[in-house]
Design a protein around this motif. Structure first.
Motif, mmCIF file in Angstrom:
data_model
loop_
_atom_site.group_PDB
_atom_site.id
_atom_site.type_symbol
_atom_site.label_atom_id
_atom_site.label_comp_id
_atom_site.label_asym_id
_atom_site.label_seq_id
_atom_site.Cartn_x
_atom_site.Cartn_y
_atom_site.Cartn_z
ATOM 1 N N LEU A 11 -0.526 4.689 15.894
ATOM 2 C CA LEU A 11 0.000 5.991 15.502
ATOM 3 C C LEU A 11 -0.998 7.070 15.915
ATOM 4 C CD1 LEU A 11 2.476 7.084 13.884
ATOM 5 C CD2 LEU A 11 0.949 7.161 11.918
ATOM 6 N N PRO A 12 -0.584 7.978 16.799
ATOM 7 C CA PRO A 12 -1.531 8.981 17.299
ATOM 8 C C PRO A 12 -1.874 10.070 16.273
ATOM 9 C CG PRO A 12 0.630 9.360 18.241
ATOM 10 C CD PRO A 12 0.716 8.091 17.425
ATOM 11 N N SER A 13 -1.004 10.310 15.346
ATOM 12 C CA SER A 13 -1.252 11.413 14.410
ATOM 13 C C SER A 13 -2.156 10.990 13.269
ATOM 14 C CB SER A 13 0.080 11.931 13.854
ATOM 15 O OG SER A 13 0.715 10.918 13.110
ATOM 16 N N GLU A 14 -2.901 11.941 12.779
ATOM 17 C CA GLU A 14 -3.752 11.728 11.618
ATOM 18 C C GLU A 14 -3.011 12.230 10.389
ATOM 19 O OE1 GLU A 14 -6.748 10.194 11.324
ATOM 20 O OE2 GLU A 14 -6.496 9.658 13.414
ATOM 21 N N PHE A 15 -3.299 11.640 9.257
ATOM 22 C CA PHE A 15 -2.768 12.126 7.993
ATOM 23 C C PHE A 15 -3.860 11.941 6.954
ATOM 24 C CE2 PHE A 15 -1.149 7.920 8.926
ATOM 25 C CZ PHE A 15 -1.443 7.180 7.800
ATOM 26 N N PRO A 16 -3.801 12.691 5.875
ATOM 27 C CA PRO A 16 -4.941 12.759 4.939
ATOM 28 C C PRO A 16 -5.424 11.423 4.379
ATOM 29 C CG PRO A 16 -3.285 14.390 4.367
ATOM 30 C CD PRO A 16 -2.722 13.554 5.471
ATOM 31 N N ASP A 17 -4.538 10.499 4.101
ATOM 32 C CA ASP A 17 -4.932 9.254 3.440
ATOM 33 C C ASP A 17 -4.933 8.045 4.370
ATOM 34 O OD1 ASP A 17 -5.311 10.561 1.017
ATOM 35 O OD2 ASP A 17 -3.222 10.339 0.451
ATOM 36 N N ARG A 18 -5.070 8.291 5.646
ATOM 37 C CA ARG A 18 -5.063 7.189 6.608
ATOM 38 C C ARG A 18 -6.178 6.180 6.315
ATOM 39 N NH1 ARG A 18 -3.480 7.575 12.619
ATOM 40 N NH2 ARG A 18 -3.828 5.451 13.291
ATOM 41 N N ASP A 19 -7.361 6.679 5.962
ATOM 42 C CA ASP A 19 -8.484 5.781 5.668
ATOM 43 C C ASP A 19 -8.170 4.860 4.493
ATOM 44 O OD1 ASP A 19 -9.985 6.846 7.727
ATOM 45 O OD2 ASP A 19 -11.132 8.187 6.429
ATOM 46 N N ILE A 20 -7.484 5.386 3.497
ATOM 47 C CA ILE A 20 -7.108 4.569 2.334
ATOM 48 C C ILE A 20 -6.179 3.450 2.772
ATOM 49 C CG2 ILE A 20 -5.839 4.549 0.142
ATOM 50 C CD1 ILE A 20 -6.881 7.450 -0.257
ATOM 51 N N ALA A 21 -5.176 3.779 3.587
ATOM 52 C CA ALA A 21 -4.236 2.770 4.080
ATOM 53 C C ALA A 21 -4.967 1.701 4.880
ATOM 54 C CB ALA A 21 -3.143 3.427 4.923
ATOM 55 N N GLU A 22 -5.870 2.118 5.766
ATOM 56 C CA GLU A 22 -6.612 1.160 6.587
ATOM 57 C C GLU A 22 -7.497 0.263 5.721
ATOM 58 O OE1 GLU A 22 -8.497 3.837 9.336
ATOM 59 O OE2 GLU A 22 -6.782 3.787 10.709
ATOM 60 N N ASP A 23 -8.163 0.854 4.726
ATOM 61 C CA ASP A 23 -9.028 0.060 3.840
ATOM 62 C C ASP A 23 -8.228 -0.966 3.042
ATOM 63 O OD1 ASP A 23 -11.218 1.479 4.719
ATOM 64 O OD2 ASP A 23 -11.396 2.717 2.909
ATOM 65 N N GLU A 24 -7.086 -0.547 2.508
ATOM 66 C CA GLU A 24 -6.280 -1.469 1.696
ATOM 67 C C GLU A 24 -5.636 -2.552 2.562
ATOM 68 O OE1 GLU A 24 -6.218 -1.887 -1.578
ATOM 69 O OE2 GLU A 24 -7.687 -0.283 -1.671
ATOM 70 N N LEU A 25 -5.264 -2.208 3.784
ATOM 71 C CA LEU A 25 -4.742 -3.240 4.685
ATOM 72 C C LEU A 25 -5.836 -4.252 5.015
ATOM 73 C CD1 LEU A 25 -2.457 -1.087 6.980
ATOM 74 C CD2 LEU A 25 -1.733 -3.014 5.539
ATOM 75 N N ALA A 26 -7.064 -3.781 5.176
ATOM 76 C CA ALA A 26 -8.184 -4.702 5.413
ATOM 77 C C ALA A 26 -8.392 -5.598 4.191
ATOM 78 C CB ALA A 26 -9.451 -3.911 5.729
ATOM 79 N N THR A 27 -8.222 -5.032 3.004
ATOM 80 C CA THR A 27 -8.352 -5.814 1.775
ATOM 81 C C THR A 27 -7.272 -6.885 1.709
ATOM 82 O OG1 THR A 27 -9.359 -3.969 0.591
ATOM 83 C CG2 THR A 27 -8.305 -5.674 -0.751
ATOM 84 N N LEU A 28 -6.028 -6.511 2.022
ATOM 85 C CA LEU A 28 -4.940 -7.497 2.028
ATOM 86 C C LEU A 28 -5.191 -8.593 3.054
ATOM 87 C CD1 LEU A 28 -1.662 -5.385 1.652
ATOM 88 C CD2 LEU A 28 -2.700 -6.915 -0.029
ATOM 89 N N ALA A 29 -5.675 -8.207 4.226
ATOM 90 C CA ALA A 29 -5.964 -9.200 5.265
ATOM 91 C C ALA A 29 -7.030 -10.175 4.782
ATOM 92 C CB ALA A 29 -6.410 -8.507 6.548
ATOM 93 N N ALA A 30 -8.055 -9.665 4.104
ATOM 94 C CA ALA A 30 -9.111 -10.537 3.586
ATOM 95 C C ALA A 30 -8.574 -11.464 2.502
ATOM 96 C CB ALA A 30 -10.264 -9.689 3.037
ATOM 97 N N MET A 31 -7.702 -10.948 1.642
ATOM 98 C CA MET A 31 -7.120 -11.796 0.599
ATOM 99 C C MET A 31 -6.279 -12.905 1.223
ATOM 100 S SD MET A 31 -6.067 -9.486 -2.688
ATOM 101 C CE MET A 31 -5.424 -8.025 -1.893
ATOM 102 N N ALA A 32 -5.509 -12.564 2.256
ATOM 103 C CA ALA A 32 -4.664 -13.560 2.919
ATOM 104 C C ALA A 32 -5.526 -14.610 3.625
ATOM 105 C CB ALA A 32 -3.722 -12.883 3.908
ATOM 106 N N ALA A 33 -6.653 -14.198 4.154
ATOM 107 C CA ALA A 33 -7.543 -15.142 4.834
ATOM 108 C C ALA A 33 -8.223 -16.077 3.844
ATOM 109 C CB ALA A 33 -8.589 -14.385 5.637
ATOM 110 N N GLY A 34 -8.329 -15.640 2.593
ATOM 111 C CA GLY A 34 -9.016 -16.429 1.586
ATOM 112 C C GLY A 34 -8.138 -17.394 0.818
ATOM 113 N N GLY A 35 -6.870 -17.494 1.179
ATOM 114 C CA GLY A 35 -5.969 -18.397 0.459
ATOM 115 C C GLY A 35 -5.004 -17.625 -0.417
ATOM 116 N N ILE A 36 -4.683 -18.176 -1.565
ATOM 117 C CA ILE A 36 -3.714 -17.554 -2.469
ATOM 118 C C ILE A 36 -4.361 -16.348 -3.157
ATOM 119 C CG2 ILE A 36 -2.204 -17.884 -4.474
ATOM 120 C CD1 ILE A 36 -1.359 -19.548 -2.111
#
Length: 108
Positions: A36-61
Motif C-alpha cells: 500500500l503506497p499511502s501512509e495513514f496515522p496508525d500504520r505502525d500499530i497495524a504492522e506491529d500487531e501483525l508481527a505479533t500475530l505472526a510470532a504467535m502463529a510461529a510459536g504454536g497454539i
C-alpha cells in the motif's frame, strides 16, 4: 469442514490447521499492507500487531484473548482503508477458527 472444527490435517503434518490458516492470513495482510503506497496515522500499530500475530502463529497454539486483542488493534489501525478490507477479513476469519476463550462459570 475440518477447519471450522479445529481438527488437524490427515496429511502427516501435526500442525494445527487453525495455526496454518492464521499464518497464511497474517502473511497475506502483511504483504498487502507493505504494498500500500499511502501512509495513514496508525500504520505502525497495524504492522506491529501483525508481527505479533505472526510470532504467535510461529510459536504454536496462540492465546485466544491475545489473538482477539491484536485483531481489534489491527482493525482499529487500518480503519477505513478499503484496499485492506479483504485481507483484514481473512485475518478475522482465521482468528475466529480458534473459537471463544473459555469463560469462568459463576459457581463453578
Amino acid at each position: 469442514m475440518l477447519r471450522s472444527l479445529g481438527q488437524r490435517p490427515v496429511t502427516g503434518s501435526d500442525e494445527d490447521t487453525r495455526v496454518a490458516e492464521l499464518r497464511t492470513a497474517v502473511s497475506r495482510l502483511r504483504r498487502e499492507l507493505a504494498a500500500l503506497p499511502s501512509e495513514f496515522p496508525d500504520r505502525d500499530i497495524a504492522e506491529d500487531e501483525l508481527a505479533t500475530l505472526a510470532a504467535m502463529a510461529a510459536g504454536g497454539i496462540p492465546e485466544i484473548p491475545r489473538l482477539r486483542r491484536s485483531l481489534l488493534l489491527i482493525a482499529g489501525a487500518i480503519g477505513s482503508v478499503s484496499a485492506l478490507a479483504r485481507g483484514l477479513s481473512g485475518v478475522r476469519e482465521a482468528v475466529d477458527l480458534f473459537g471463544e476463550p473459555p469463560r469462568d462459570r459463576p459457581g463453578a
